[in-house]
Design a protein around this motif. Sequence first.
Motif, PDB file in Angstrom:
ATOM      1  N   THR A 235       2.520  -2.874 -11.048  1.00 50.56           N
ATOM      2  CA  THR A 235       1.962  -3.311  -9.755  1.00 50.56           C
ATOM      3  C   THR A 235       3.111  -3.625  -8.804  1.00 50.56           C
ATOM      4  OG1 THR A 235       1.916  -5.593 -10.502  1.00 50.56           O
ATOM      5  CG2 THR A 235      -0.083  -4.308 -10.895  1.00 50.56           C
ATOM      6  N   ASP A 236       2.771  -4.198  -7.660  1.00 49.98           N
ATOM      7  CA  ASP A 236       3.805  -4.613  -6.704  1.00 49.98           C
ATOM      8  C   ASP A 236       4.760  -5.583  -7.410  1.00 49.98           C
ATOM      9  OD1 ASP A 236       5.347  -5.699  -4.739  1.00 49.98           O
ATOM     10  OD2 ASP A 236       3.693  -6.357  -3.466  1.00 49.98           O
ATOM     11  N   ARG A 239       4.675  -9.431  -6.974  1.00 46.23           N
ATOM     12  CA  ARG A 239       3.627 -10.314  -7.526  1.00 46.23           C
ATOM     13  C   ARG A 239       3.969 -10.664  -8.970  1.00 46.23           C
ATOM     14  NH1 ARG A 239      -2.736 -10.153  -6.534  1.00 46.23           N
ATOM     15  NH2 ARG A 239      -2.429 -12.404  -6.721  1.00 46.23           N
ATOM     16  N   CYS A 251       2.210  -0.877  -4.137  1.00 48.90           N
ATOM     17  CA  CYS A 251       1.668  -0.985  -5.489  1.00 48.90           C
ATOM     18  C   CYS A 251       0.966   0.320  -5.887  1.00 48.90           C
ATOM     19  CB  CYS A 251       0.669  -2.137  -5.520  1.00 48.90           C
ATOM     20  SG  CYS A 251      -0.201  -2.248  -7.078  1.00 48.90           S
ATOM     21  N   VAL A 253      -1.316   0.753  -7.989  1.00 52.16           N
ATOM     22  CA  VAL A 253      -2.773   0.516  -8.087  1.00 52.16           C
ATOM     23  C   VAL A 253      -3.395   0.618  -6.680  1.00 52.16           C
ATOM     24  CG1 VAL A 253      -4.563  -1.137  -8.794  1.00 52.16           C
ATOM     25  CG2 VAL A 253      -2.442  -0.938 -10.126  1.00 52.16           C
ATOM     26  N   GLY A 254      -2.665   0.084  -5.698  1.00 48.99           N
ATOM     27  CA  GLY A 254      -3.124   0.189  -4.306  1.00 48.99           C
ATOM     28  C   GLY A 254      -3.249   1.650  -3.882  1.00 48.99           C
ATOM     29  N   VAL A 269      -9.371  -5.432  -1.400  1.00 50.49           N
ATOM     30  CA  VAL A 269      -8.067  -5.382  -2.081  1.00 50.49           C
ATOM     31  C   VAL A 269      -6.972  -5.918  -1.150  1.00 50.49           C
ATOM     32  CG1 VAL A 269      -6.295  -3.831  -3.020  1.00 50.49           C
ATOM     33  CG2 VAL A 269      -8.694  -3.523  -3.665  1.00 50.49           C
ATOM     34  N   CYS A 273      -5.207  -9.268  -2.163  1.00 52.74           N
ATOM     35  CA  CYS A 273      -3.830  -9.101  -2.643  1.00 52.74           C
ATOM     36  C   CYS A 273      -2.850  -9.860  -1.746  1.00 52.74           C
ATOM     37  CB  CYS A 273      -3.490  -7.613  -2.679  1.00 52.74           C
ATOM     38  SG  CYS A 273      -1.818  -7.256  -3.230  1.00 52.74           S
ATOM     39  N   ILE A 278      -7.006 -12.625  -5.166  1.00 50.65           N
ATOM     40  CA  ILE A 278      -7.466 -11.946  -6.394  1.00 50.65           C
ATOM     41  C   ILE A 278      -6.270 -11.766  -7.317  1.00 50.65           C
ATOM     42  CG2 ILE A 278      -9.404 -10.664  -5.352  1.00 50.65           C
ATOM     43  CD1 ILE A 278      -7.490  -8.183  -5.307  1.00 50.65           C
ATOM     44  N   GLY A 279      -6.557 -11.590  -8.589  1.00 49.85           N
ATOM     45  CA  GLY A 279      -5.495 -11.278  -9.542  1.00 49.85           C
ATOM     46  C   GLY A 279      -5.426  -9.775  -9.756  1.00 49.85           C
ATOM     47  N   CYS A 280      -4.298  -9.328 -10.289  1.00 48.50           N
ATOM     48  CA  CYS A 280      -4.132  -7.884 -10.502  1.00 48.50           C
ATOM     49  C   CYS A 280      -5.124  -7.354 -11.541  1.00 48.50           C
ATOM     50  CB  CYS A 280      -2.698  -7.588 -10.935  1.00 48.50           C
ATOM     51  SG  CYS A 280      -1.509  -7.875  -9.609  1.00 48.50           S
TER      52      CYS A 280
END
Length: 359
Positions: A235-236, A239, A251, A253-254, A269, A273, A278-280
């Motif tokens: 992820t990013d 974070r 990220c 996922v993004g 998101v 984010c 929110i959590g990943c």
Amino acid sequence: MSNPISSRRKRVLSGMRPTGKLHLGNYMGALHNWVRLQNQPEYECYFFIADLHALTTDYADPSQIPANTREVILDYLAAGLDPDKSVLFVQSHVQQHYELPLLLGMITPLGWLERVPSYKEMQENLASKDLTNYGFLGYPVLMASDILLYQADFVPVGQDQTAHVELTREIARRFNQFYKRTDGSEILPEPQVLLTPSPKLPGTDGRKMSKSYGNTILLSDPEPEIRAKIKPMVTDPARIRRKDPGNPDKCPVGDLHKIFSTQETIAKVYEGCTTAGIGCIECKTWVADAIVSALAPIQERRVKFEQNPALVTEILADGARRATTRAEQTMQEARSAMGLGSKSGFNPVANLSQAVPNV
Ligand code: SF4
């Protein structure tokens, strides 16, 4: 199943090597666009599986090629390529694919092949294989023949493959300089690139999705497998803790959300984010949901074709017949222009066009 195709439509041709089951990168980078092209009435589409190309690098152990070819045709059909709209075939089932490369090899200067950027690159990347073979050096001629056999107007490719189409154009030009029809017209038209717009599609490790990186999500992965692959995705890097805000633009996922999620989810998101709301793990669940639902119709179609191997065989046999008819028209002109065959009617290679593929 056969659909008479008007010769006035623009001809489109593309193919993939049989590398086994296809992944989301193959889908977004090519297949998705091919389906769109076949559904436009102005195009006459030919899509093939380049098993002869596989031999240029895997000649020492071709044992996986037939099974991989089968997986690719299943994924073509699952993705929505329709044999009533496109000609779908395996390269080696069309005998003319063995013949035109030989003729074009006569006129292709060695220097043109040695300067192809991917020639040295692939030799370095595939250092475990001996790629000093003639077939590997000559693969751009094989590729040019694939395109020129069908006198394709357009070749849908990504930016990284435009050099190959350019070389095809150079080979066609050189052929046309030497040989012409009796009325003086050119035999091999120069194809144009049809650039495929493809979004950035990262693999599970954040690098480009590629089989060689082992970071793929397959079109045929079952739901638990998709979720298991997405869960540990990078992820990013900013974070580190749950309370750190992140940026979906940095990220992988993004990036997947931008391709597969609804606008509503993407908005959630960004909001969640950037505020650490929110959590990943939650964010990854949403993207997995979106991918699972995007793949559901593809996987349903795949099961239908998996359960009917005779139908797949018939689709490939029909595709080979239709492709052979088109390719043989080009070959007759090419042979004749190069002083081969006989004007008195005796042509020992004419029967090649009647070859029935063994699929
Ligand atoms: S919340 Fe989503 S977009 Fe943001 S860093 Fe985590 S996984 Fe990436």
